[in-house]
Motif scaffolding. Structure first.
Motif, mmCIF file in Angstrom:
data_model
loop_
_atom_site.group_PDB
_atom_site.id
_atom_site.type_symbol
_atom_site.label_atom_id
_atom_site.label_comp_id
_atom_site.label_asym_id
_atom_site.label_seq_id
_atom_site.Cartn_x
_atom_site.Cartn_y
_atom_site.Cartn_z
ATOM 1 N N ARG A 1 0.830 -1.203 0.000
ATOM 2 C CA ARG A 1 0.000 0.000 0.000
ATOM 3 C C ARG A 1 0.863 1.251 0.000
ATOM 4 N NH1 ARG A 1 -4.013 1.519 -2.245
ATOM 5 N NH2 ARG A 1 -4.960 -0.492 -1.659
ATOM 6 N N LEU A 2 1.966 1.258 0.773
ATOM 7 C CA LEU A 2 2.865 2.404 0.789
ATOM 8 C C LEU A 2 3.370 2.715 -0.618
ATOM 9 C CD1 LEU A 2 4.673 4.465 2.404
ATOM 10 C CD2 LEU A 2 6.409 2.658 2.414
ATOM 11 N N VAL A 3 3.835 1.686 -1.334
ATOM 12 C CA VAL A 3 4.399 1.896 -2.668
ATOM 13 C C VAL A 3 3.309 2.295 -3.654
ATOM 14 C CG1 VAL A 3 5.587 0.763 -4.581
ATOM 15 C CG2 VAL A 3 6.344 0.362 -2.225
ATOM 16 N N ARG A 4 2.153 1.644 -3.604
ATOM 17 C CA ARG A 4 1.070 1.995 -4.527
ATOM 18 C C ARG A 4 0.584 3.420 -4.288
ATOM 19 N NH1 ARG A 4 -3.566 -2.312 -4.602
ATOM 20 N NH2 ARG A 4 -4.195 -1.034 -6.399
ATOM 21 N N ASP A 5 0.479 3.823 -3.035
ATOM 22 C CA ASP A 5 0.055 5.188 -2.741
ATOM 23 C C ASP A 5 1.082 6.202 -3.255
ATOM 24 O OD1 ASP A 5 -2.257 4.278 -1.557
ATOM 25 O OD2 ASP A 5 -1.575 4.604 0.499
ATOM 26 N N LEU A 6 2.367 5.856 -3.115
ATOM 27 C CA LEU A 6 3.403 6.753 -3.636
ATOM 28 C C LEU A 6 3.286 6.875 -5.145
ATOM 29 C CD1 LEU A 6 5.945 8.478 -3.473
ATOM 30 C CD2 LEU A 6 7.292 6.362 -3.508
ATOM 31 N N TYR A 7 3.084 5.779 -5.832
ATOM 32 C CA TYR A 7 2.967 5.833 -7.284
ATOM 33 C C TYR A 7 1.792 6.722 -7.705
ATOM 34 C CZ TYR A 7 6.270 1.906 -7.726
ATOM 35 O OH TYR A 7 7.387 1.107 -7.686
ATOM 36 N N ALA A 8 0.664 6.565 -7.036
ATOM 37 C CA ALA A 8 -0.501 7.384 -7.363
ATOM 38 C C ALA A 8 -0.220 8.862 -7.098
ATOM 39 C CB ALA A 8 -1.711 6.918 -6.562
ATOM 40 N N ARG B 1 10.232 -11.273 1.125
ATOM 41 C CA ARG B 1 11.377 -11.098 2.017
ATOM 42 C C ARG B 1 12.648 -11.524 1.297
ATOM 43 N NH1 ARG B 1 9.293 -9.317 6.495
ATOM 44 N NH2 ARG B 1 7.241 -10.043 7.192
ATOM 45 N N ASN B 2 13.726 -10.820 1.599
ATOM 46 C CA ASN B 2 14.981 -10.942 0.875
ATOM 47 C C ASN B 2 15.791 -12.133 1.363
ATOM 48 O OD1 ASN B 2 17.360 -10.529 -0.524
ATOM 49 N ND2 ASN B 2 17.948 -8.698 0.617
ATOM 50 N N GLU B 3 15.970 -13.118 0.486
ATOM 51 C CA GLU B 3 16.770 -14.283 0.836
ATOM 52 C C GLU B 3 18.213 -13.917 1.166
ATOM 53 O OE1 GLU B 3 17.713 -18.653 -1.085
ATOM 54 O OE2 GLU B 3 17.659 -16.907 -2.407
ATOM 55 N N ILE B 4 18.740 -12.871 0.548
ATOM 56 C CA ILE B 4 20.153 -12.534 0.689
ATOM 57 C C ILE B 4 20.488 -12.107 2.113
ATOM 58 C CG2 ILE B 4 22.022 -11.089 -0.189
ATOM 59 C CD1 ILE B 4 20.897 -13.193 -2.154
ATOM 60 N N ASP B 5 19.559 -11.468 2.822
ATOM 61 C CA ASP B 5 19.838 -11.057 4.201
ATOM 62 C C ASP B 5 19.149 -11.957 5.213
ATOM 63 O OD1 ASP B 5 17.178 -10.319 4.193
ATOM 64 O OD2 ASP B 5 17.528 -8.177 4.447
ATOM 65 N N GLY B 6 18.888 -13.202 4.819
ATOM 66 C CA GLY B 6 18.259 -14.143 5.727
ATOM 67 C C GLY B 6 16.772 -13.917 5.894
ATOM 68 N N PHE B 7 16.137 -13.374 4.862
ATOM 69 C CA PHE B 7 14.688 -13.118 4.848
ATOM 70 C C PHE B 7 14.275 -12.103 5.912
ATOM 71 C CE2 PHE B 7 15.316 -17.405 3.141
ATOM 72 C CZ PHE B 7 14.686 -17.281 1.909
ATOM 73 N N GLU B 8 15.151 -11.127 6.153
ATOM 74 C CA GLU B 8 14.837 -10.067 7.105
ATOM 75 C C GLU B 8 14.158 -8.878 6.429
ATOM 76 O OE1 GLU B 8 15.149 -9.967 10.423
ATOM 77 O OE2 GLU B 8 15.764 -12.073 10.413
ATOM 78 N N TRP C 1 10.938 -6.255 0.430
ATOM 79 C CA TRP C 1 11.041 -5.463 -0.793
ATOM 80 C C TRP C 1 9.737 -5.552 -1.574
ATOM 81 C CZ3 TRP C 1 15.612 -2.933 -2.565
ATOM 82 C CH2 TRP C 1 16.746 -3.136 -1.773
ATOM 83 N N VAL C 2 9.395 -4.456 -2.243
ATOM 84 C CA VAL C 2 8.245 -4.396 -3.141
ATOM 85 C C VAL C 2 8.775 -4.122 -4.546
ATOM 86 C CG1 VAL C 2 6.060 -3.256 -3.681
ATOM 87 C CG2 VAL C 2 6.770 -3.534 -1.289
ATOM 88 N N ARG D 1 12.884 -1.235 -0.861
ATOM 89 C CA ARG D 1 12.941 -1.854 0.463
ATOM 90 C C ARG D 1 12.188 -0.969 1.449
ATOM 91 N NH1 ARG D 1 16.536 -1.990 4.994
ATOM 92 N NH2 ARG D 1 18.137 -0.746 3.912
ATOM 93 N N VAL D 2 11.229 -1.569 2.147
ATOM 94 C CA VAL D 2 10.385 -0.837 3.077
ATOM 95 C C VAL D 2 10.721 -1.267 4.502
ATOM 96 C CG1 VAL D 2 8.017 -0.348 3.786
ATOM 97 C CG2 VAL D 2 8.555 -0.661 1.355
ATOM 98 N N GLU D 3 10.927 -0.287 5.346
ATOM 99 C CA GLU D 3 11.259 -0.558 6.741
ATOM 100 C C GLU D 3 10.585 0.502 7.617
ATOM 101 O OE1 GLU D 3 15.370 0.183 8.812
ATOM 102 O OE2 GLU D 3 15.423 -1.806 7.867
ATOM 103 N N ALA D 4 9.820 0.060 8.606
ATOM 104 C CA ALA D 4 9.142 0.968 9.539
ATOM 105 C C ALA D 4 8.301 2.003 8.817
ATOM 106 C CB ALA D 4 10.163 1.640 10.454
ATOM 107 N N GLY D 5 7.612 1.566 7.777
ATOM 108 C CA GLY D 5 6.677 2.431 7.087
ATOM 109 C C GLY D 5 7.286 3.435 6.137
ATOM 110 N N ARG D 6 8.574 3.275 5.794
ATOM 111 C CA ARG D 6 9.242 4.185 4.854
ATOM 112 C C ARG D 6 10.060 3.376 3.850
ATOM 113 N NH1 ARG D 6 8.069 9.672 5.448
ATOM 114 N NH2 ARG D 6 10.194 10.442 5.580
ATOM 115 N N ILE D 7 10.228 3.926 2.670
ATOM 116 C CA ILE D 7 11.138 3.349 1.692
ATOM 117 C C ILE D 7 12.548 3.799 2.051
ATOM 118 C CG2 ILE D 7 11.847 3.362 -0.724
ATOM 119 C CD1 ILE D 7 8.856 3.786 -1.423
ATOM 120 N N VAL D 8 13.436 2.837 2.277
ATOM 121 C CA VAL D 8 14.785 3.160 2.733
ATOM 122 C C VAL D 8 15.856 2.808 1.703
ATOM 123 C CG1 VAL D 8 14.163 2.951 5.166
ATOM 124 C CG2 VAL D 8 14.995 0.938 3.935
ATOM 125 N N GLU D 9 15.472 2.135 0.627
ATOM 126 C CA GLU D 9 16.441 1.744 -0.409
ATOM 127 C C GLU D 9 15.675 1.428 -1.680
ATOM 128 O OE1 GLU D 9 20.157 -1.446 -0.939
ATOM 129 O OE2 GLU D 9 18.926 -1.445 0.872
#
Length: 333
Positions: free
Chosen positions: A8-15, A80-87, A90-91, A124-132
């Motif tokens: 939803r965060l990413v879709r809302d940003l796109y809109a 979830r990202n396999e590269i960081d142990g599924f921590e 990403w959208v 990459r979304v973390e704590a309700g923000r896009i961080v990467e």
């Protein structure tokens, strides 16, 4: 385990971006993107930090050039990202940015006609923000639409590339976890068993371990798209392998899947030395970087479609050839 908040965060940003005027793009990005977020884009953009820099360098000039822009998505999923142990979560969005090419961009002349910038974006979304963010796009294809000829004739075909055959790539609702697990397993089998070019099998037999016979490889402008294992081996995979040596190990920053869709990106994914012949270019003694996004569709237990984004402008610049500047006539374009 769902991804509704992140989606939803990413879709809302796109809109919001689509509705924002160019002077409001930075403020719009700042509502969803962390102040120190890292953004990676294909040459000539590279790494940018923070929403203001991304707005100023990328979005504002692009929106002023491609007026009335629409984001036409073909694939949308999260995982979830396999590269960081599924921590990390990403959208992923893939499709075309379409608009009226009314003003030049990066030295590419305007046409006054519809134009399509093929893109794929990982957020990459973390704590309700896009961080990467990794935002990869096919600039040479836009150049070709404007009548420029950045590369020698390609070995396969390049058109405005469609979405999945099955028309089910927009995963706005979360898919069953088991389906994503199966897709990631199919991708990993391809990477682990086939990705080092050392299976010892004839190429067509090697590819058949991971791919359906009627696979489609949707490659970037300069290489093109190809259909069926036999034609893929002939029109891309075989010539590509023959033209490179000293390939490094694969390095991904993110690899994830949801439902029947998955993908990865690196910065770079790998390095290799070009011995000559790829895209009609001479060889070099310098290793080149391949910055790549791959998006896959799985059917049953094998891969059926693959959309590929390669920063060919960056790769050739590492080989001493500035394709963008040479083609547009603008130094440092």
């Amino acid at each position: 385990m769902g991804f509704q908040q992140e989606k939803r965060l990413v879709r809302d940003l796109y809109a919001a971006l689509e509705a924002a005027t160019p002077d409001r793009i930075a403020a719009t990005l700042s509502e969803a993107v962390a102040p120190e977020a890292l953004w990676r884009g294909f040459h000539p953009f590279g790494e940018l930090t923070g929403p203001e820099a991304v707005a100023e360098r990328f979005w504002q000039p692009l929106r002023q050039s491609l007026t009335r822009m629409q984001r036409r998505q073909d694939i949308f999923f999260a995982g979830r990202n396999e590269i960081d142990g599924f921590e990390g979560t990403w959208v992923v969005s893939m499709g075309h940015l379409m608009g009226l090419f009314d003003h030049p961009w990066l030295g590419i002349p305007a046409t006054g006609k519809m134009a399509f910038l093929r893109y794929c974006e990982f957020n990459r979304v973390e704590a309700g923000r896009i961080v990467e963010t990794a935002m990869y796009f096919d600039i040479p294809h836009l150049m070709m639409q404007a009548g420029l000829d950045p590369f020698p004739p390609q070995t396969a075909a390049h058109l405005v590339q469609p979405g999945p055959l099955t028309h089910d790539g927009l995963l706005y609702d979360d898919a069953p976890e088991a389906e994503g697990t199966a897709t990631l397993a199919a991708i990993n089998a391809m990477i682990g068993d086939l990705g080092q070019w050392q299976s010892g099998l004839p190429l067509v037999e090697e590819l058949a371990l991971s791919w359906h016979d009627d696979m489609i490889w949707w490659g970037p402008a300069g290489i093109g798209a190809t259909y069926t294992i036999e034609r893929y081996a002939k029109q891309h995979s075989g010539p590509f392998r023959a033209a490179f040596t000293d390939r490094s190990k694969t390095r991904h920053l993110a690899r994830l899947a949801e439902g029947h869709y998955g993908g990865f990106f690196g910065w770079p994914n790998f390095t290799a030395r070009h011995t000559g012949g790829f895209m009609g270019m001479p060889g070099s003694d310098r290793p080149g970087e391949m910055r790549v996004i791959d998006i896959y569709r799985r059917a049953d237990d094998k891969l059926a479609e693959n959309w590929i984004f390669i920063d060919l402008l960056h790769f050739w610049k590492t080989q001493g050839v500035d394709i963008l500047a040479r083609t547009t006539g603008i130094a440092g374009a």
